[in-house]
Design an enzyme around this catalytic site. Structure first.
Site, short mmCIF file in Angstrom:
data_model
loop_
_atom_site.label_atom_id
_atom_site.label_comp_id
_atom_site.label_asym_id
_atom_site.label_seq_id
_atom_site.Cartn_x
_atom_site.Cartn_y
_atom_site.Cartn_z
N CYS A 2 0.84 -1.20 0.00
CA CYS A 2 0.00 0.00 0.00
C CYS A 2 0.87 1.24 0.00
O CYS A 2 2.07 1.19 -0.23
CB CYS A 2 -0.91 -0.02 1.23
SG CYS A 2 0.00 -0.17 2.77
N GLU A 83 4.66 -5.75 6.22
CA GLU A 83 4.46 -7.18 6.36
C GLU A 83 5.26 -7.60 7.59
O GLU A 83 6.49 -7.55 7.59
CB GLU A 83 4.95 -7.94 5.12
CG GLU A 83 4.18 -7.66 3.86
CD GLU A 83 2.74 -8.13 3.91
OE1 GLU A 83 2.44 -9.06 4.71
OE2 GLU A 83 1.92 -7.57 3.17
N VAL A 267 11.31 -11.52 -18.81
CA VAL A 267 11.17 -10.74 -20.04
C VAL A 267 12.55 -10.60 -20.67
O VAL A 267 13.58 -10.69 -19.99
CB VAL A 267 10.56 -9.35 -19.78
CG1 VAL A 267 9.21 -9.47 -19.10
CG2 VAL A 267 11.50 -8.46 -18.97
#
Length: 477
Positions: A2, A83, A267
């Site tokens: 967040c 966290e 990628v």
């Protein structure tokens, strides 16, 4: 997870609302504000009277559905981007109860409340050594506020001020509306206490242990496995930024050992080294891989957005930042909310090529390793966080677990770097990786930086920067 925002000044509502919207990509699931002693959520935030001190939060929901912030107790209010991996143990150890949410962030509030004796600073100082996790938070007791981040700086926090306002936020772009030319990244050794910086921690140090090579390897294996377990507990699926180097492949092996539903994401330009090795290794370790073959057009289309995302025009950072941004974009298409990476391994285990130049002067090498660990928060971690959060995906970094760092910082140089001609470095980590299941050809393959392994750097330097529109973009940023 967040974004958090705090602002202290006169009638700051409009400024805070604008900052909250700027950081919406970090938490599109809910909005919350503390002002004038009350909490306001989502549509109700439009009903706030003018205020002089406000806290705000954008929520990216990972697990559960009641984590909306700010969180308030009788005399404290908290906003956190965090966290906390040991929150269950802390609840038991301190006999904490009456939780209002399912969020692990609330443990921060409960512990501060536990230690609080009308001195907020003292309560926070007692709380933070107990927290095992990655965090940035602010707590307020109606007279004082204190904002800080975890000791490595995995979670970002920036601040700025002018003659009227002091403010902090998860990304510096939100602070530009206050003072574009005076924005700082908060050093994790400091906290913001009522608009002033105070020292709260010592720097990391390195001290070579006399433990045997085998003892250190065993300890490192245990801590790496536990670190990865902490960062995936309770998740139904995770993504992994996968270059097929030793660091990301070791994390892949650990995730597989733990039975975590994992998808690897890579990628790169067609025939690039990362794509080639990723396909080979994913097949060998039998894990699912998603790839995105990128070309000059894709890189051009993402060039400006990458600069705006990482807020930097350094070409190396653009190359790495674009790699991470595109990889997390690929993962976001699968509704991934958490992505892991091997960030931190090079600083901890002597991985960069430049380290070998100081092999013959151990004191200088230890000093450089220590400096890099203490400063990676604004060199690499903030770039990586911004790149993944651009796609509303939270980044987690198992190598930067407090116990892994404790082990790494006592490993003698001779176990990591063998000479000033050493082409692979990180020897103890490579041995650990091999013994834990990483294929031998990958465990001992020389490192190639992300921007080079994907082919992005080559296209940027040899093709894109020859075009005036991109040169001007860098000059005018």
């Amino acid at each position: 997870m967040c974004s958090i925002i705090g602002i202290n000044g006169q009638n700051v509502n409009n400024l805070l609302f604008e900052m909250l919207n700027i950081l919406n990509h970090r938490g599109p699931d809910a909005k919350g504000i503390y002002a004038n002693g009350e909490l306001f959520f989502n549509d109700n935030i439009n009903n706030i009277d003018e205020s002089n001190f406000m806290l705000a939060h954008n929520l990216l929901s990972i697990v559960g559905n009641t984590e909306i912030q700010p969180i308030k107790s009788d005399n404290l209010v908290l906003v956190a981007n965090a966290e906390i991996y040991n929150y269950k143990q802390l609840i038991t150890e301190y006999n904490l109860e009456n939780f209002k949410t399912n969020s692990d962030c609330e443990i921060i509030l409960k512990l501060i409340e536990y230690f609080y004796e009308n001195d907020l600073k003292e309560a926070v100082i007692k709380t933070i050594p107990l927290l095992d996790g990655d965090y940035a938070f602010c707590v307020y007791d109606n007279k004082d506020y204190l904002a800080l981040r975890d000791e490595v700086g995995v979670k970002p926090l920036h601040y700025t001020f002018d003659e009227k306002v002091f403010s902090f936020a998860s990304e510096s772009k939100a602070l530009e509306i206050i003072n574009k030319y005076n924005i700082s990244s908060l050093n994790p050794r400091y906290a913001i206490y009522n608009d002033t910086l105070i020292r709260i921690r010592d720097d990391f140090t390195r001290c070579e242990s006399k433990e045997s090579y085998e003892e250190l390897k065993t300890e490192l294996k245990t801590n790496l496995l536990e670190s990865t377990k902490k960062r995936t507990e309770g998740l139904s699926q995770v993504a992994l930024l996968f270059s097929a180097g030793v660091d990301s492949t070791l994390i892949a092996i650990l995730l597989k050992k733990l039975g975590v539903n994992t998808t690897l994401y890579t990628v790169g330009t067609e025939n690039s080294q990362d794509l080639k090795f990723a396909k080979h290794v994913a097949k060998e370790i039998d894990m699912p891989l998603k790839t995105w073959i990128i070309n000059q057009e894709i890189i051009e289309n993402h060039f400006e957005d990458t600069i705006n995302t990482i807020e930097d025009t350094n070409l190396m950072k653009i190359g790495v930042g674009m790699t991470i941004k595109l990889t997390s974009q690929l993962a976001s298409k699968d509704n991934q909310k958490v992505i892991l990476s091997g960030q931190g391994a090079d600083e901890l285990f002597c991985g960069y090529n430049r380290y070998k130049n100081k092999h013959d002067v151990p004191s200088e090498l230890l000093e450089e390793l220590t400096h890099d660990l203490n400063n990676m928060y604004h060199v690499n971690l903030e770039r990586d966080d911004k790149a993944t959060m651009r796609n509303s995906i939270e980044l987690r970094v198992p190598f930067l677990d407090k116990n892994v760092i404790e082990t790494a910082t006592k490993i003698p140089i001779k176990y990591m770097l063998h000479s000033n001609e050493d082409k692979i470095r990180k020897h103890i980590l490579r041995e650990v990786a091999y013994e834990m299941g990483v294929p031998e050809d990958i465990a001992f393959r020389p490192k190639k930086a992300a921007q080079y392994g994907t082919g992005i750097d080559k296209i940027i330097k040899k093709k894109i920067l020859k075009k005036n529109e991109f040169k001007k973009l860098l000059d005018n940023y």
